[in-house]
Motif scaffolding. Structure first.
Motif, short mmCIF file in Angstrom:
data_model
loop_
_atom_site.label_atom_id
_atom_site.label_comp_id
_atom_site.label_asym_id
_atom_site.label_seq_id
_atom_site.Cartn_x
_atom_site.Cartn_y
_atom_site.Cartn_z
N ALA A 1 0.84 -1.20 0.00
CA ALA A 1 0.00 0.00 0.00
C ALA A 1 0.87 1.25 0.00
O ALA A 1 0.55 2.26 0.62
CB ALA A 1 -0.93 -0.01 1.21
N GLY B 1 3.16 3.97 -2.68
CA GLY B 1 2.71 4.86 -3.76
C GLY B 1 2.05 4.09 -4.89
O GLY B 1 0.92 4.39 -5.29
N ALA B 2 2.74 3.06 -5.40
CA ALA B 2 2.23 2.31 -6.55
C ALA B 2 1.01 1.48 -6.16
O ALA B 2 0.04 1.39 -6.93
CB ALA B 2 3.33 1.41 -7.11
N ASN C 1 -0.55 -5.12 3.70
CA ASN C 1 0.66 -4.31 3.72
C ASN C 1 1.41 -4.59 5.02
O ASN C 1 0.79 -4.84 6.06
CB ASN C 1 0.29 -2.82 3.65
CG ASN C 1 1.50 -1.96 3.31
OD1 ASN C 1 2.17 -2.21 2.30
ND2 ASN C 1 1.79 -0.97 4.12
N ARG C 2 2.77 -4.56 4.91
CA ARG C 2 3.59 -4.78 6.12
C ARG C 2 3.14 -3.86 7.25
O ARG C 2 2.89 -4.29 8.36
CB ARG C 2 5.07 -4.54 5.77
CG ARG C 2 5.99 -4.65 6.95
CD ARG C 2 7.43 -4.42 6.55
NE ARG C 2 7.63 -3.11 5.94
CZ ARG C 2 8.80 -2.65 5.52
NH1 ARG C 2 9.87 -3.40 5.61
NH2 ARG C 2 8.90 -1.45 4.98
N THR C 3 2.98 -2.57 6.93
CA THR C 3 2.46 -1.63 7.92
C THR C 3 0.94 -1.61 7.76
O THR C 3 0.41 -0.99 6.82
CB THR C 3 3.04 -0.22 7.66
OG1 THR C 3 4.45 -0.34 7.52
CG2 THR C 3 2.72 0.75 8.78
N LYS D 1 -1.31 1.48 7.09
CA LYS D 1 -1.34 2.08 5.75
C LYS D 1 -2.41 1.42 4.87
O LYS D 1 -3.08 2.09 4.09
CB LYS D 1 0.03 1.98 5.09
CG LYS D 1 0.82 3.27 5.23
CD LYS D 1 2.28 3.09 4.95
CE LYS D 1 2.63 3.08 3.47
NZ LYS D 1 4.10 2.94 3.29
N THR E 1 4.77 -4.35 -3.68
CA THR E 1 5.82 -4.05 -2.68
C THR E 1 7.16 -4.05 -3.42
O THR E 1 7.25 -4.43 -4.59
CB THR E 1 5.87 -5.12 -1.56
OG1 THR E 1 6.53 -6.29 -2.07
CG2 THR E 1 4.50 -5.48 -1.05
N SER E 2 8.20 -3.67 -2.69
CA SER E 2 9.52 -3.69 -3.32
C SER E 2 10.22 -5.03 -3.12
O SER E 2 11.37 -5.19 -3.52
CB SER E 2 10.37 -2.54 -2.76
OG SER E 2 10.20 -2.46 -1.36
#
Ligand code: ATR
Length: 273
Positions: free
Chosen positions: A128, A130-131, A150-152, A155, A184-185
């Motif tokens: 979650a 920017g992209a 999302n990890r966090t 968010k 995610t990255s």
């Protein structure tokens, strides 16, 4: 991808890369405007900064709160604002019109590279940032049912609160999903783990998988998805289609997609591909 496309369109234009310090962005945009550039693309971190620097914003930029494409425009005799290619002589009063071509590129990539039509479909979106946020807003707008992870977690919850267009759940799905997207990255670096919790979700419960990462061409996520018989595509299409849309905004012509894709693949993966 832009220069071969520009050549194919028979334009005597060039697409060039400039490294600009964020502190100089306003000056750089003013300089490009003064030099009658037809337009600009912007990337991180300029997309957010440029939002405040435009003379006018397209809805695509307003919705996403970011500008990745600038089109310089001037007023024709009938009062209409037109791209600079419409003027035989450099016009006097030029304005910067900000667009965002990223969001439509996500949808086009899913449609064309994965044959995925969002309406009525369920999507697990991992990430979650920017992209991920842009993908979530666009998919919800197109009528998909979303699961956000999302990890966090806060968010993902914040993003879910922003989505008024459709059903959205924070957390993993219990049933099958039509598509899972990695926003995610995780997968960019060798040795990265999978972008989801294997105890909470299995790729055998997804029909298709999309990774926004395009380098490496096959991330561990896409490898695992292929092994689980999902249809797969990587993020190269998003890069391609945001560029194609920008070129169309500047030239008012249809972008030569095949030429752009070939050039992009050669540049990203090398000439052997
Ligand atoms: P982008 O613009 O590419 O989306 P971003 O806004 O920095 O970049 O978002 C990165 C995404 O990858 C976020 O969803 C981030 O999770 P957090 O919001 O918790 O930071 C996710 N991400 C990055 N590293 C991660 C990791 N090691 N494990 C899980 N998620 C990760």
């Amino acid at each position: 991808m832009h220069n071969p496309a520009i050549a194919a369109l028979g334009l005597n234009w060039r697409y060039l890369a400039f490294e600009v310090h964020p502190d100089s962005l306003r000056t750089a945009i003013a300089g490009a405007k003064a030099m009658n550039f037809v337009g600009l693309n912007l990337t991180v971190p300029h997309k957010l900064l440029a939002f405040e620097m435009m003379d006018v914003l397209d809805d695509s930029a307003k919705t996403w709160g970011a500008v990745n494409t600038v089109r310089f425009e001037a007023k024709a005799a009938d009062g209409q604002w037109l791209p600079l290619h419409a003027f035989p002589e450099p016009p006097k009063d030029v304005r910067a019109h900000g667009f965002n071509t990223d969001a439509d590129a996500i949808l086009r990539a899913l449609r064309e590279d994965l044959k995925f039509e969002p309406r009525g479909k369920s999507v697990l979106l991992l990430g979650a940032g920017g992209a991920g946020r842009v993908a979530a807003l666009k998919l919800a707008q197109e009528g998909a049912k979303l699961y956000l992870v999302n990890r966090t977690v806060s968010k993902a919850e914040q993003l879910a609160a922003e989505l008024k267009d459709g059903p959205v759940i924070v957390g993993y799905p219990k049933e099958e999903v039509d598509l899972v997207i990695n926003a995610t990255s995780l997968g960019l670096k060798p040795g990265d783990s999978l972008p989801f919790d294997a105890k909470s979700f299995s790729l055998s419960r997804a029909r298709a998988a999309y990774d926004m990462i395009y380098r490496p061409a096959e991330t561990p996520f896409l490898c695992a998805a292929s092994a689980a018989s999902c249809r797969t595509a990587n993020g190269l299409g998003m890069l391609l289609y945001q560029g194609a849309k920008a070129l169309e905004l500047w030239t008012s012509k249809t972008a030569p997609i095949t030429i752009m894709r070939e050039a992009l693949m050669q540049n990203v993966y090398g000439p052997s591909v």
